[in-house]
Design a protein around this motif. Structure first.
Motif, PDB file in Angstrom:
ATOM      1  N   ASP A 145      57.286  24.783  18.349  1.00 29.13           N
ATOM      2  CA  ASP A 145      56.926  26.168  18.687  1.00 29.13           C
ATOM      3  C   ASP A 145      55.418  26.359  18.838  1.00 29.13           C
ATOM      4  O   ASP A 145      54.975  27.226  19.598  1.00 29.13           O
ATOM      5  CB  ASP A 145      57.426  27.137  17.604  1.00 29.13           C
TER       6      ASP A 145
ATOM      7  N   ASN B 235      54.120  28.350  21.970  1.00 26.39           N
ATOM      8  CA  ASN B 235      53.457  29.649  21.828  1.00 26.39           C
ATOM      9  C   ASN B 235      52.038  29.620  22.384  1.00 26.39           C
ATOM     10  O   ASN B 235      51.577  30.590  22.981  1.00 26.39           O
ATOM     11  CB  ASN B 235      53.399  30.059  20.350  1.00 26.39           C
TER      12      ASN B 235
ATOM     13  N   SER C 191      47.614  29.610  17.285  1.00 27.16           N
ATOM     14  CA  SER C 191      48.982  29.104  17.167  1.00 27.16           C
ATOM     15  C   SER C 191      49.100  28.124  16.003  1.00 27.16           C
ATOM     16  O   SER C 191      50.179  27.969  15.419  1.00 27.16           O
ATOM     17  CB  SER C 191      49.466  28.472  18.475  1.00 27.16           C
TER      18      SER C 191
END
Lengths: 356, 356
Positions: free
Chosen positions: A46, A50, A268
């Motif tokens: 992720d 992201n 992130s």
């Protein structure tokens, strides 16, 4: 008043000028990023996903980054080489995977008995960590940035309780890296097994114990269904992942896109830490409810002391003839000694007074 | 072939078209941000300053934010009103300063015996905290975002050691907010004193004790030179600051500038936490060396128990007839109960095994 033809020339020149400026400014950069992870490995996968989304939105589509999972490029541990060679513009991985190529990359992930996540980020951003990381990666012609912390990892799932040092001798355990070397010194048989075979290995007794990450990521693996001793961590107190960027490609980006990329990577990485914190909390609540027989345990003091001793010895051996590695480990050790006092005064003593 | 005059018209139209598109795209937005802090209050003032710098760089100068310190606008506690009224496009402050106007703003800063920084950020971003904050601030027509955490704050500087509950009775202490109400229940005389007069007040005995933040920010105030009992925290375990944005102004920004602003606020908030962690570690090392008589102490158990009891009572009183406040406090309490188990298994037990 200008003549019509002159006007026309001026007009054409203006159009040409505007178009060129506009084109340079609007040039779309299409990048590719290779991860070490599969696309379902949340939250590791992720973080780059992201990041790419934020970059595209902030740059108004001027910088688009395609994120390739490991099953796409088939080289999970070739990420550094692919970014270095330019097949990929960027990567998302973990620095300690490159220790075979360059031992100096080891300490930027985490070290046994090392810093917690906020301690390590303080070291990166205010204690000289980023400068040391730059020094190491410069020779590979790549830029390296913090890529997200797992927080403090668990010490692993053991089928049997560990009561004494003797209980560890001869035990087969999956625990990779420097921590694995420590366990080997304590008499364990240390093996590495592909992640897809871990559950079956533990179930069939091919291994007696294994460590993965923490509840948030362990729950999908199902270990809690077949082992009930969940030991607290000592070996990866703040594993940090890594963004890699090809230096030459980075330099070709306009300044504002460089800044957008740097900011998106930075946020992130922090976000992944918080995401994993939440996931671990949720997963542990579920495990505890569904498998009330699971017990959270800390290793007995003699075991912990033996691990610490082995760690000290291994650190002495590993730096022999390696001045840059020594410089990095010394910097971490000095920083940790100082910052740990603050951790103790603040979060630790606050928690101590508020648990049970 | 077109006639010259037609060509000219086409050319002019093209120029006009390009210019308009280019102008809309390149329109420069000049914003102003009001802080509650003076420009030397590091790291609080650094968070909006760093945010503005990132925004300007990422947007290629298209969004410029001027950051005004409190001595410029003269209304440190008028920040919400000024952002609401549009005199300022943005603000940087702390949510609990608005509790007099709207009691529901209180819990977004920190609560006594509440969540630590990673716990609170997990609640904000994954546990429903952001949605509740949006619900509260919508009626003020402003957007609210996390603005940086101080981490766990210290319980304060006491001239005399606190051995029993009786030692607290009649003591004069500077401790604002909800924590002050708890201390008042325990028999202290609670006062608020402007920050510029705090040192003299403690030196002259106008107050017997005071709390500020933690070593990183306390060191400039000089309290360590005149008090030697430094108590650990209980009342602000993860104070979070706040970015405020005028909703109408935000909606007028192009989508990519909105995203740039959101990302820059988010990263500068995380960064402030790490910056203060580092500053506290450095400052404590200095204090400890120069003033070896300073002792870090935790309040005795009966004192802590009395504080917790007062806290529970006050929370019950404060929510009476305030369903939204109750909803927020209940959400925090439920989240904390779950996430604290993970904090205990991970960082807490890791630290416990590695301290002394």
């Amino acid at each position: 008043m200008l003549k019509t033809t002159t006007k026309l020339l001026v007009a054409s020149a203006l159009i040409a000028g505007l178009s060129t400026a506009s084109m340079a400014k609007d040039k779309v950069y299409k990048w590719k990023l290779a991860t070490t992870w599969g696309s379902t490995l949340s939250p590791f996968f992720d973080a780059p996903t992201n990041m790419a989304k934020m970059v595209e939105e902030m740059s108004n589509g001027q910088l688009k980054i395609r994120v390739d999972a490991s099953n796409k490029h088939k080289a999970p541990f070739g990420v550094l080489d692919m970014v270095k060679g330019g097949q990929y513009d960027m990567g998302h991985s973990a620095s300690y995977y490159w220790k075979g190529k360059d031992i100096n990359t080891l300490p930027f992930s985490t070290m046994p008995f090392g810093m917690t996540t906020p301690e390590q980020y303080s070291w990166f951003y205010h204690g000289g960590g980023m400068q040391l990381m730059e020094k190491v990666y410069k020779k590979h012609k790549v830029l390296s940035f913090p890529g997200g912390s797992s927080g403090s990892q668990m010490g692993g799932w053991f089928r049997e309780e560990i009561k004494t040092l003797d209980d560890l001798k001869g035990l087969k355990m999956r625990i990779p890296g420097f921590a694995g070397e420590i366990m080997a010194k304590l008499g364990l048989t240390v093996t590495n097994i592909p992640s897809g075979e871990l559950y079956t290995s533990l179930e069939r007794g091919t291994v007696d114990a294994l460590e993965w990450v923490g509840p948030g990521m362990d729950i999908k693996m199902g270990f809690h269904k077949i082992a009930s001793n969940y030991y607290t961590g000592w070996h990866e107190p703040g594993l940090d992942l890594q963004f890699l960027v090809n230096e030459r490609k980075f330099k070709k980006l306009p300044k504002n896109l460089q800044q957008i990329l740097i900011t998106a990577m930075r946020v992130s990485a922090y976000d992944m830490y918080i995401q994993n914190y939440h996931m671990s909390s949720e997963a542990w609540a579920k495990m505890e409810k569904e498998y009330p027989n699971i017990q959270v345990k800390t290793f007995p003091k003699p075991v912990m002391d033996a691990m610490k001793e082995a760690n000290t010895e291994l650190r002495k051996e590993i730096v022999k003839g390696k001045p840059l590695l020594k410089e990095i480990l010394d910097s971490q050790e000095a920083y940790q000694k100082k910052v740990r006092k603050w951790t103790e005064m603040s979060d630790y003593l606050y928690l101590k007074d508020n648990l049970k």
